[in-house]
Enzyme design. Structure first.
Site, PDB file in Angstrom:
ATOM      1  N   LYS A 111     -12.590  26.411  -9.091  1.00 30.40           N
ATOM      2  CA  LYS A 111     -13.347  25.156  -9.232  1.00 30.40           C
ATOM      3  C   LYS A 111     -14.478  25.323 -10.252  1.00 30.40           C
ATOM      4  O   LYS A 111     -14.751  24.426 -11.048  1.00 30.40           O
ATOM      5  CB  LYS A 111     -13.939  24.731  -7.880  1.00 30.40           C
ATOM      6  CG  LYS A 111     -12.914  24.118  -6.947  1.00 30.40           C
ATOM      7  CD  LYS A 111     -12.738  22.632  -7.256  1.00 30.40           C
ATOM      8  CE  LYS A 111     -11.820  21.900  -6.327  1.00 30.40           C
ATOM      9  NZ  LYS A 111     -10.424  22.114  -6.437  1.00 30.40           N
ATOM     10  N   LYS A 191       3.187  18.963  -9.275  1.00 30.54           N
ATOM     11  CA  LYS A 191       3.150  18.537  -7.883  1.00 30.54           C
ATOM     12  C   LYS A 191       2.630  17.098  -7.824  1.00 30.54           C
ATOM     13  O   LYS A 191       1.729  16.740  -8.593  1.00 30.54           O
ATOM     14  CB  LYS A 191       2.172  19.473  -7.161  1.00 30.54           C
ATOM     15  CG  LYS A 191       2.311  19.512  -5.685  1.00 30.54           C
ATOM     16  CD  LYS A 191       1.436  20.622  -5.150  1.00 30.54           C
ATOM     17  CE  LYS A 191       0.876  20.186  -3.824  1.00 30.54           C
ATOM     18  NZ  LYS A 191      -0.089  21.083  -3.250  1.00 30.54           N
ATOM     19  N   LYS A 194      -2.648  12.467  -7.067  1.00 34.87           N
ATOM     20  CA  LYS A 194      -3.378  11.378  -7.738  1.00 34.87           C
ATOM     21  C   LYS A 194      -3.930  11.847  -9.064  1.00 34.87           C
ATOM     22  O   LYS A 194      -3.901  11.132 -10.052  1.00 34.87           O
ATOM     23  CB  LYS A 194      -4.546  10.928  -6.844  1.00 34.87           C
ATOM     24  CG  LYS A 194      -4.089  10.057  -5.727  1.00 34.87           C
ATOM     25  CD  LYS A 194      -4.988   8.851  -5.573  1.00 34.87           C
ATOM     26  CE  LYS A 194      -4.210   7.794  -4.814  1.00 34.87           C
ATOM     27  NZ  LYS A 194      -5.002   6.896  -4.060  1.00 34.87           N
TER      28      LYS A 194
END
Ligand code: SF4
Length: 323
Positions: A111, A191, A194
């Site tokens: 991240k 995959k 959104k």
């Protein structure tokens, strides 16, 4: 009955990937466990900078969960921030969690790389908040995919440390390893998600879903109708495996021998998915029409969750000498 906890970020309207993965599993677990299902809005804030859609996303997600078969009479369904005790337990755990444990978590490093402009404090403390989520309800079992095992192991370490330092309060949560099918998106590459913009939402109408399926990438080696196909590399074929299992071998054979074209193959699978989602759509429309229903379910879930949480936090604070 053992208690299960699972949390999911409020990603709004759910898609086929969510359905075949987490949601169906959530529905199944209700038969064996007392389930606590949480929409983890605070976790979402570690990566969300624009929260304008957050409220609507929470509602949409809850509505989809209920329509898919989560039963509020059986399971506790609620929003993480509606039970503020979780933040208190997070602080208590943060005092006993060495920073070095958190810095080695692979998802933190990922991240930090993917959002270098927003490496916030919450991102580092994410596993501590996750531990608080699970232990606040004294959950004994947590359904996880293989990639989440290190997080759960860290949660277990924090729990062990607390229980050793102050006395037993929390059961060590066990992983219930669950293999989720990897559902690729309409692009047939990534995959379904959104973020990748390649989803098929459950809430689409049958016509909209059929149109979406038409746009899906198939076996790129099949340019003309006469070209033989390779179902094993085709995402549409994967859907046949999930939604049309009785015919999937036949479809594979017809694809390999060019007896069926991709347009017809997509028409068949769109019909099968629409059939499978018919009860979901009916329930969704009913629940959406009942004004305030979702809000009531979430409020009731928060009340029930809080009854457990306030007792746990009292015990933890007593052991720590805070009360
Ligand atoms: Fe995929 Fe069906 Fe086309 Fe074969 S016929 S490539 S399985 S869409």
């Amino acid at each position: 009955m053992k208690r299960v906890f699972s949390g999911a970020r409020p990603t709004g309207k759910q898609h086929l990937g969510n359905y075949l993965g987490a949601i169906q599993n959530y529905v199944r677990l209700q038969a064996e466990y007392q389930c606590v299902y949480c929409i983890v809005d605070l976790h979402a804030l570690t990566t969300l900078e624009d929260t304008r859609d957050l409220k609507q996303n929470i509602r949409d997600m809850a509505l989809d969960w209920l329509a898919a078969g989560l039963e509020p009479q059986k399971s506790i369904i609620f929003v993480q921030s509606h039970v503020p005790e979780v933040t208190e337990l997070h602080v208590l755990f943060s005092m006993i969690t060495p920073l070095s444990w958190l810095m080695r978590v692979p998802t933190f490093k990922e991240k930090a790389k993917s959002q270098p402009h927003n490496v916030n404090y919450g991102l580092v403390g994410y596993p501590v908040l996750m531990t608080a989520d699970i232990t606040l309800y004294k959950a004994e079992v947590v359904p996880v995919g293989e990639d989440q095992i290190p997080h759960l192991e860290l949660a277990r370490e924090i729990v062990r440390r607390f229980n050793t330092l102050f006395g037993y309060v929390f059961p060590e949560p066990e992983a219930k390893l669950t293999t989720f099918p990897i559902v690729l998106g309409l692009d047939g590459k990534e995959k379904m998600s959104k973020t990748a913009g390649n989803v098929i939402e459950l809430a689409l109408s049958p016509e909209e879903l059929t149109e979406k399926i038409k746009t899906a990438v198939t076996d790129t080696a099949r340019v003309f109708r006469r070209d033989v196909g390779h179902p094993e590399v085709c995402n549409i074929y994967r859907f046949h495996k999930y939604f049309n299992p009785s015919q999937s071998d036949e479809i594979a054979q017809q694809c390999r021998t060019a007896q069926i074209g991709c347009v017809d193959c997509k028409t068949v699978i769109a019909r099968e998915i629409n059939n499978a989602l018919a009860p979901f759509r009916q329930h969704r429309a009913e629940f959406a029409a009942r004004k305030g229903y979702v809000e009531e379910v979430l409020a009731d879930g928060a009340r029930r969750a809080q009854a457990i949480a306030s007792e746990t936090i009292r015990e933890a604070k007593e052991k720590m000498g805070l009360l």
